[in-house]
Motif scaffolding. Structure first.
Motif, PDB file in Angstrom:
ATOM      1  N   MET A 107      28.732  -3.943 -24.627  1.00 16.92           N
ATOM      2  CA  MET A 107      29.668  -4.723 -25.440  1.00 16.92           C
ATOM      3  C   MET A 107      30.333  -5.777 -24.565  1.00 16.92           C
ATOM      4  O   MET A 107      30.726  -5.511 -23.434  1.00 16.92           O
TER       5      MET A 107
ATOM      6  N   GLN B 138      29.314  -7.332 -29.964  1.00 13.40           N
ATOM      7  CA  GLN B 138      28.862  -5.942 -29.910  1.00 13.40           C
ATOM      8  C   GLN B 138      27.642  -5.737 -29.015  1.00 13.40           C
ATOM      9  O   GLN B 138      27.538  -4.725 -28.334  1.00 13.40           O
ATOM     10  N   GLU B 139      26.719  -6.684 -29.041  1.00 12.42           N
ATOM     11  CA  GLU B 139      25.446  -6.481 -28.352  1.00 12.42           C
ATOM     12  C   GLU B 139      25.285  -7.323 -27.091  1.00 12.42           C
ATOM     13  O   GLU B 139      24.391  -7.070 -26.294  1.00 12.42           O
TER      14      GLU B 139
END
Length: 191
Positions: free
Chosen positions: A1, A129-130
């Protein structure tokens, strides 16, 4: 993250006559936005202003709540204000994020208008998030960040639309809505 950072830009911004100015720092913006940033685990909240006189105001407010009676009176507010930092300009804020993380941040801002590099909240949420590159999310005061500066940002988030044609949120509300969209729980996945 990816790590998330927020900056509140006081210069260069427009006033209602579309003149470039430096807006004044407000007590509400310091307190309310820092609490929202703490709620969504923003690593640092930058108050971006070039004037030393405004820096002194910021320091006086922070000192009261972090070192004075305010720390004892309201430790939760003191905790939120620990993330607040004055910095002179946007470039210095980006450099500070890079120094802290070792990576150049995506510089993302918001506006009530659409630009060629406007992206959706879903796109930016996925980056957060990624991805592993930090995000410096900027909010303008007054009537928005100066147009030439806007062109230099990596991304601009789509406007926040309500259910009518009025579109002029106060910055504190915009920060809360946008941070919830980017870093809040995915409430829409719950049935």
């Amino acid at each position: 993250m990816a790590e998330l950072y927020v900056g509140l830009v006081h210069y260069p911004i427009y006033n209602k006559r579309m003149h470039v100015i430096a807006s004044a720092v407000t007590n509400f913006d310091i307190h309310d936005i820092s609490r929202t940033c703490r709620t969504y685990d923003v690593k640092r909240y930058y108050l971006i202003h070039p004037k030393d006189s405004q820096k002194l105001i910021i320091q006086k407010i922070l000192n009261y709540w972090q070192e004075g009676y305010g720390r004892t009176y309201n430790p939760d507010r003191s905790d939120a204000l620990d993330r607040v930092h004055w910095i002179a300009d946007i470039a210095a804020a980006a450099a500070d994020v890079e120094a802290r993380t070792g990576k150049r941040p995506y510089i993302v801002t918001t506006d009530a208008r659409v630009y060629p590099n406007t992206v959706s909240y879903g796109f930016m949420r996925k980056q957060l998030q990624e991805g592993d590159r930090p995000i410096l999310l900027l909010f303008g005061t007054g009537f928005g960040i100066e147009a030439e500066v806007m062109k230099s940002f990596d991304y601009i988030l789509e406007p926040v639309y309500g259910s009518c044609d009025y579109n002029h949120l106060c910055v504190r509300s915009a920060v809360a809505i946008i941070l919830d969209r980017l870093a809040g729980e995915p409430w829409w996945e719950k049935a």
